[in-house]
Design an enzyme around this catalytic site. Structure first.
Site, mmCIF file in Angstrom:
data_model
loop_
_atom_site.group_PDB
_atom_site.id
_atom_site.type_symbol
_atom_site.label_atom_id
_atom_site.label_comp_id
_atom_site.label_asym_id
_atom_site.label_seq_id
_atom_site.Cartn_x
_atom_site.Cartn_y
_atom_site.Cartn_z
ATOM 1 N N GLU A 263 -7.516 9.953 -4.574
ATOM 2 C CA GLU A 263 -6.862 9.027 -3.900
ATOM 3 C C GLU A 263 -5.762 8.678 -4.916
ATOM 4 O OE1 GLU A 263 -7.694 7.398 -1.100
ATOM 5 O OE2 GLU A 263 -9.573 8.148 -0.461
ATOM 6 N N CYS A 297 -1.463 0.755 -4.096
ATOM 7 C CA CYS A 297 -1.092 2.224 -3.742
ATOM 8 C C CYS A 297 -0.496 2.108 -2.261
ATOM 9 C CB CYS A 297 -2.305 3.026 -3.761
ATOM 10 S SG CYS A 297 -3.783 2.561 -2.746
HETATM 11 P P1 NAD Z 1 -3.422 6.197 -13.824
HETATM 12 O O1 NAD Z 1 -3.303 7.447 -13.241
HETATM 13 O O2 NAD Z 1 -2.454 5.865 -14.959
HETATM 14 O O3 NAD Z 1 -4.849 5.935 -14.232
HETATM 15 C C1 NAD Z 1 -5.950 5.917 -13.448
HETATM 16 C C2 NAD Z 1 -7.346 6.428 -13.991
HETATM 17 O O4 NAD Z 1 -7.446 7.661 -14.394
HETATM 18 C C3 NAD Z 1 -7.406 5.397 -15.397
HETATM 19 O O5 NAD Z 1 -8.611 5.284 -15.318
HETATM 20 C C4 NAD Z 1 -7.308 6.620 -16.205
HETATM 21 O O6 NAD Z 1 -7.732 6.409 -17.602
HETATM 22 C C5 NAD Z 1 -7.524 7.968 -15.664
HETATM 23 N N1 NAD Z 1 -6.976 9.082 -16.059
HETATM 24 C C6 NAD Z 1 -5.697 9.358 -16.346
HETATM 25 N N2 NAD Z 1 -5.493 10.721 -16.729
HETATM 26 C C7 NAD Z 1 -6.420 11.243 -16.896
HETATM 27 C C8 NAD Z 1 -6.907 12.704 -16.967
HETATM 28 N N3 NAD Z 1 -6.133 13.585 -17.356
HETATM 29 N N4 NAD Z 1 -8.303 13.003 -16.987
HETATM 30 C C9 NAD Z 1 -9.440 11.886 -16.401
HETATM 31 N N5 NAD Z 1 -8.720 10.430 -16.211
HETATM 32 C C10 NAD Z 1 -7.516 10.303 -16.446
HETATM 33 O O7 NAD Z 1 -3.235 4.995 -12.725
HETATM 34 P P2 NAD Z 1 -3.080 3.570 -13.118
HETATM 35 O O8 NAD Z 1 -1.553 3.216 -13.411
HETATM 36 O O9 NAD Z 1 -4.139 2.726 -13.486
HETATM 37 O O10 NAD Z 1 -2.831 3.162 -11.189
HETATM 38 C C11 NAD Z 1 -1.780 3.400 -10.522
HETATM 39 C C12 NAD Z 1 -1.703 4.373 -9.570
HETATM 40 O O11 NAD Z 1 -2.970 4.703 -8.860
HETATM 41 C C13 NAD Z 1 -0.714 4.447 -8.493
HETATM 42 O O12 NAD Z 1 -0.195 5.731 -8.515
HETATM 43 C C14 NAD Z 1 -1.231 4.132 -7.119
HETATM 44 O O13 NAD Z 1 -0.584 4.302 -6.328
HETATM 45 C C15 NAD Z 1 -2.559 4.746 -7.672
HETATM 46 N N6 NAD Z 1 -3.778 4.297 -6.592
HETATM 47 C C16 NAD Z 1 -4.162 4.872 -5.707
HETATM 48 C C17 NAD Z 1 -5.096 4.342 -4.737
HETATM 49 C C18 NAD Z 1 -5.343 5.462 -3.524
HETATM 50 O O14 NAD Z 1 -6.680 4.881 -2.932
HETATM 51 N N7 NAD Z 1 -5.098 6.385 -3.078
HETATM 52 C C19 NAD Z 1 -5.834 3.145 -5.054
HETATM 53 C C20 NAD Z 1 -5.273 2.528 -6.305
HETATM 54 C C21 NAD Z 1 -4.263 2.970 -7.071
#
Ligand code: NAD
Length: 508
Positions: A263, A297
């Site tokens: 997601e 998102c």
């Molecule tokens: P982010 O990608 O920085 O982090 C999300 C999560 O992934 C965190 O828990 C982080 O620690 C983890 N993570 C990051 N790199 C990783 C890796 N290499 N391996 C494993 N885990 C890893 O995102 P954010 O800044 O917390 O959130 C914002 C983003 O999330 C925006 O792009 C938004 O659109 C998206 N989002 C999408 C949805 C959806 O349902 N499509 C919902 C909410 C947020």
């Protein structure tokens, strides 16, 4: 002003401690992980990140708990979820307030996020009696052909800061009734709401006599998530976050033939046709674009408006934007809270600069709101008129910037709409049925969510949630999304005394 900030942070810290206690969380051991509040930018509490041995052990406990949990009948598994829903209902205000403190959401949206958790629990409880498989007519006499859905295993949930609790509930409520166990790695920006959810769920399990080990919490930065991603005991990695994260996670899970449910980011647009009800469209657009300070998102980021109605629509949006109260999300009447941190603010400034360099015209907003705290980032939502859909418009900037472009014919508008790498949510505002149906048709919006006369954000849990292209293709929450959390077995049963082979093959 520093003294003011310090006092404010101290008060928020005390409030946080009270809320954690009321939510059943023991004071965590101090450590390197810093929980901050975007309200002042100050530190609330520190806690330890899970080390590699702890992550190993947590996955081990979830894996061991799965052995028994998978054989508990699904309607009995639902008892844990029913109890969780009751606890969430009791503690909705407290958990909501913690979401406000940690993620900066206004009260109504924070409580709404908890409501969404309760809603998905109710959905999962009903689902526990509806994990249907099909039966198919067999081509052979005296044979029965059917499919059975079985629990999958350990589900690793990785979540983002902006829906710190609802995304966990979407995954966990459904995974648990499906017979899976869960290991959760929340965002490092929101460890406290995670502690609260974990405590509530464990209490729910204990209250109904279920094994509390069905849920494990691990905390820390991306590296902790990576360990979850690489562990072969984790059958499904359900990851919510940026496209960049998905690009790192997906190949690693694929390399071990694990399953992924992604997601990722969106770059959501609305088309506004000449027949649109501009009053209604304006309200839908302002909530979708400025709500949650542009940090959903599904936030509306692009407006594709018919040239004949561009002036009146953009004037209405500007007027509404000027009246939006930006500020402390704990205050009544504030509609736009802070950005999560300085990096988000820098990202917004950089995007605005690029948009203006591309010939964009800033119609309103975009400036930092003068609060007392230099570490808190309050911005006025920006509306930018763009001459074209340039590169910066095709990227997701996780802040309240709405780019407006104009069109003359619907085909061009739909082409423009689909010409971005992401494919999460979309809408059209129109009173013409033909236009609305065209937008929803095979050659219309290419997104996982396509709406008519409603904004791009604020989905109900009953539908499948997710998107195409760089959004990752996953579906969560309602409809038949549960299938991602189970494995399907096809069963052929021969109740005859003969052994006819399929396709009429003779082997004798
Ligand atoms: P982010 O990608 O920085 O982090 C999300 C999560 O992934 C965190 O828990 C982080 O620690 C983890 N993570 C990051 N790199 C990783 C890796 N290499 N391996 C494993 N885990 C890893 O995102 P954010 O800044 O917390 O959130 C914002 C983003 O999330 C925006 O792009 C938004 O659109 C998206 N989002 C999408 C949805 C959806 O349902 N499509 C919902 C909410 C947020």
């Amino acid at each position: 002003t520093h003294a003011l900030t310090d006092t404010a942070t101290r008060e928020l810290r005390e409030r946080t401690e009270t809320l954690l206690r009321r939510l059943g969380v023991d004071t965590p051991e101090p450590g390197e992980l810093r929980a901050r509040t975007p309200i002042t930018g100050g530190e609330l509490i520190t806690l330890r990140a899970s080390d590699s041995a702890e992550v190993q052990a947590a996955i081990g406990r979830a894996d061991a708990a799965f052995r028994d949990w998978r054989t508990v009948p699904a309607p009995q598994r639902a008892a844990v979820v029913r109890r969780l829903a009751a606890l969430l209902t009791e503690r909705q205000r407290e958990l909501g307030e913690l979401v406000t403190l940690e993620a900066g959401k206004i009260g109504a949206e924070a409580r709404g996020e908890v409501q969404e958790m309760i809603d998905v629990c109710e959905f999962a409880i009903g689902l526990s009696r509806q994990l249907y498989g099909r039966t198919m007519p067999s081509e052979r006499p005296g044979h029965r052909l059917m499919e059975t859905w079985h629990p999958l295993g350990v589900v690793g949930v990785i979540s983002a800061f902006n829906f710190p609790v609802a995304v966990w509930a979407w995954n966990t409520a459904i995974a648990l009734v499906c017979g899976d166990t869960v290991v959760w790695k929340p965002s490092e920006a929101t460890p406290l709401t995670a502690l609260a959810c974990h405590a509530l769920l464990r209490r729910a399990a204990v209250d109904v006599g279920a094994d509390p080990e069905v849920h494990q919490l691990i905390q820390g930065p991306a590296a902790v998530g990576e360990q979850l991603v690489d562990d072969p005991r984790v059958a499904l990695v359900s990851a919510t976050g940026s496209v960049r994260m998905g690009q790192l996670v997906a190949p690693r899970v694929a390399a071990r033939f694990g399953r992924c449910l992604l997601e990722l980011g969106g770059n959501n647009a609305a088309i506004v046709a000449p027949s649109a009800d501009l009053e209604l469209a304006t309200r839908g657009i302002v909530f979708a674009a400025a709500g949650t300070a542009g940090q959903r998102c599904t936030t509306l980021r692009r407006l594709i408006v018919h040239a004949d109605v561009a002036e009146p629509l953009l004037n209405r949006i500007s007027a509404a934007y000027r009246q939006l109260r930006v500020g402390n999300p704990l205050e009544e009447g504030v509609l736009v809270g802070p950005l999560i941190n300085e990096r988000a603010y820098d990202g917004m400034c950089a995007a605005l600069e690029r948009a203006l360099a591309d010939g964009g015209e800033l119609l309103c907003g975009g400036e930092r709101f003068e609060g007392p705290d230099e570490n808190a980032f309050y911005v006025r939502p920006a509306l930018v008129r763009m001459p074209a859909q340039t590169e910066v418009v095709r990227e997701e900037t996780f802040a309240p910037i709405l780019y407006a472009m104009t069109y003359r014919d619907l085909d061009t508008a739909i082409d423009l709409h689909n010409a971005v790498p992401q494919g999460l949510s979309s809408s059209i505002f129109t009173r013409e049925q033909r236009e609305a149906e065209r937008f929803l048709a095979a050659d219309g919006s290419d997104c996982g969510i396509a709406n008519v006369n409603i904004g791009t954000s604020g989905a109900e849990i009953g539908g499948a949630f997710g998107g195409e292209k760089q959004t990752g293709g996953g579906r969560e929450s309602g409809s038949d999304s549960w299938k991602a959390y189970m494995r399907r077995a096809t069963n052929t049963v021969n109740y005859s005394t003969e052994l006819p082979l399929a396709q009429g093959i003779r082997f004798e």
